[in-house]
Design a protein around this motif. Structure first.
Motif, mmCIF file in Angstrom:
data_model
loop_
_atom_site.group_PDB
_atom_site.id
_atom_site.type_symbol
_atom_site.label_atom_id
_atom_site.label_comp_id
_atom_site.label_asym_id
_atom_site.label_seq_id
_atom_site.Cartn_x
_atom_site.Cartn_y
_atom_site.Cartn_z
ATOM 1 N N MET A 68 0.837 -1.045 0.053
ATOM 2 C CA MET A 68 -0.001 -0.042 -0.109
ATOM 3 C C MET A 68 0.825 1.192 -0.086
ATOM 4 N N GLU A 69 0.676 2.084 -0.738
ATOM 5 C CA GLU A 69 1.159 3.279 -1.085
ATOM 6 C C GLU A 69 0.812 4.591 -0.012
ATOM 7 N N HIS A 70 1.728 5.076 0.763
ATOM 8 C CA HIS A 70 1.447 6.186 1.747
ATOM 9 C C HIS A 70 1.940 7.424 1.014
ATOM 10 N N ASN A 71 0.964 8.313 1.139
ATOM 11 C CA ASN A 71 1.342 9.780 0.512
ATOM 12 C C ASN A 71 1.885 10.582 1.788
ATOM 13 N N THR A 72 2.780 11.381 1.357
ATOM 14 C CA THR A 72 3.526 12.256 2.438
ATOM 15 C C THR A 72 2.507 13.540 2.336
ATOM 16 N N ILE A 73 2.906 14.225 3.280
ATOM 17 C CA ILE A 73 1.956 15.522 3.500
ATOM 18 C C ILE A 73 2.087 16.680 2.498
ATOM 19 N N GLU A 74 3.180 16.483 1.992
ATOM 20 C CA GLU A 74 3.686 17.464 0.621
ATOM 21 C C GLU A 74 2.694 16.749 -0.453
ATOM 22 N N ASP A 75 2.739 15.529 -0.609
ATOM 23 C CA ASP A 75 1.814 14.871 -1.719
ATOM 24 C C ASP A 75 0.260 15.501 -1.641
ATOM 25 N N GLU A 76 0.067 15.136 -0.552
ATOM 26 C CA GLU A 76 -1.554 15.376 -0.413
ATOM 27 C C GLU A 76 -1.856 16.995 -0.191
ATOM 28 N N LEU A 77 -0.988 17.864 -0.054
ATOM 29 C CA LEU A 77 -1.222 19.131 -0.170
ATOM 30 C C LEU A 77 -1.023 19.532 -1.783
ATOM 31 N N GLU A 78 -0.060 18.946 -2.253
ATOM 32 C CA GLU A 78 -0.176 19.408 -3.718
ATOM 33 C C GLU A 78 -1.446 18.902 -4.452
ATOM 34 N N ASP A 79 -1.982 17.633 -4.102
ATOM 35 C CA ASP A 79 -3.007 17.238 -4.493
ATOM 36 C C ASP A 79 -4.343 18.347 -4.358
ATOM 37 N N ALA A 80 -4.335 18.599 -3.139
ATOM 38 C CA ALA A 80 -5.551 19.500 -2.559
ATOM 39 C C ALA A 80 -5.555 20.882 -3.537
ATOM 40 N N CYS A 81 -4.584 21.025 -4.104
ATOM 41 C CA CYS A 81 -4.359 22.348 -4.705
ATOM 42 C C CYS A 81 -4.833 22.136 -6.296
ATOM 43 N N ILE A 82 -4.603 21.066 -6.823
ATOM 44 C CA ILE A 82 -5.361 20.804 -8.065
ATOM 45 C C ILE A 82 -6.710 21.124 -8.600
ATOM 46 N N VAL A 83 -7.157 21.866 -9.192
ATOM 47 C CA VAL A 83 -8.553 22.217 -9.321
ATOM 48 C C VAL A 83 -8.709 21.834 -10.656
ATOM 49 N N LEU A 84 -9.808 20.984 -11.158
ATOM 50 C CA LEU A 84 -10.410 20.697 -12.322
ATOM 51 C C LEU A 84 -11.834 21.571 -12.618
ATOM 52 N N ARG A 85 -12.004 21.570 -13.980
ATOM 53 C CA ARG A 85 -13.002 22.092 -14.615
ATOM 54 C C ARG A 85 -14.283 20.948 -14.923
ATOM 55 N N PRO A 86 -15.261 21.213 -15.018
ATOM 56 C CA PRO A 86 -16.212 20.121 -15.398
ATOM 57 C C PRO A 86 -16.060 19.597 -16.684
ATOM 58 N N SER A 87 -15.361 20.160 -17.418
ATOM 59 C CA SER A 87 -15.034 19.648 -18.822
ATOM 60 C C SER A 87 -13.904 18.660 -18.804
ATOM 61 N N ASP A 88 -13.050 18.967 -17.702
ATOM 62 C CA ASP A 88 -12.149 17.903 -17.537
ATOM 63 C C ASP A 88 -12.385 16.899 -16.771
ATOM 64 N N VAL A 89 -13.331 16.921 -15.933
ATOM 65 C CA VAL A 89 -14.030 15.626 -15.124
ATOM 66 C C VAL A 89 -14.632 14.854 -16.287
ATOM 67 N N SER A 90 -15.506 15.504 -17.121
ATOM 68 C CA SER A 90 -16.084 14.795 -18.263
ATOM 69 C C SER A 90 -15.250 14.138 -19.007
ATOM 70 N N GLU A 91 -14.302 14.648 -19.550
ATOM 71 C CA GLU A 91 -12.945 13.845 -20.106
ATOM 72 C C GLU A 91 -12.581 12.820 -19.634
ATOM 73 N N LEU A 92 -12.159 12.960 -18.315
ATOM 74 C CA LEU A 92 -11.424 12.006 -17.586
ATOM 75 C C LEU A 92 -12.323 10.655 -17.270
ATOM 76 N N LEU A 93 -13.610 11.024 -16.902
ATOM 77 C CA LEU A 93 -14.522 9.884 -16.598
ATOM 78 C C LEU A 93 -15.313 9.510 -17.952
#
Length: 67
Positions: free
Chosen positions: A1-26
């Protein structure tokens, strides 16, 4: 199992997507994404009238709704 560091979690928390991005990804129709946003099933916020989805919230949504 992979453990995220605090830095990884903070970086992930800052990434913001638009609905068009979500539409394409999913591979969902954009209207489906907007319905999920409006119903509150997919957590997001509006910034200047435009929806924004945090990457972490999208990952949590996917984990809760497996295909």
């Amino acid at each position: 199992m992979e453990h995220n560091t605090i830095e990884d979690e903070l970086e992930d928390a800052c990434i913001v997507l638009r609905p068009s991005d979500v539409s394409e990804l999913l591979d969902l129709h954009p209207n489906t994404v907007y319905r999920l946003l409006q119903s509150g099933k997919l957590p997001a916020c509006k910034v200047g009238g435009s929806w924004r989805i945090y990457r972490k919230d999208l990952i949590d949504f996917i984990k809760k709704h497996p295909v």
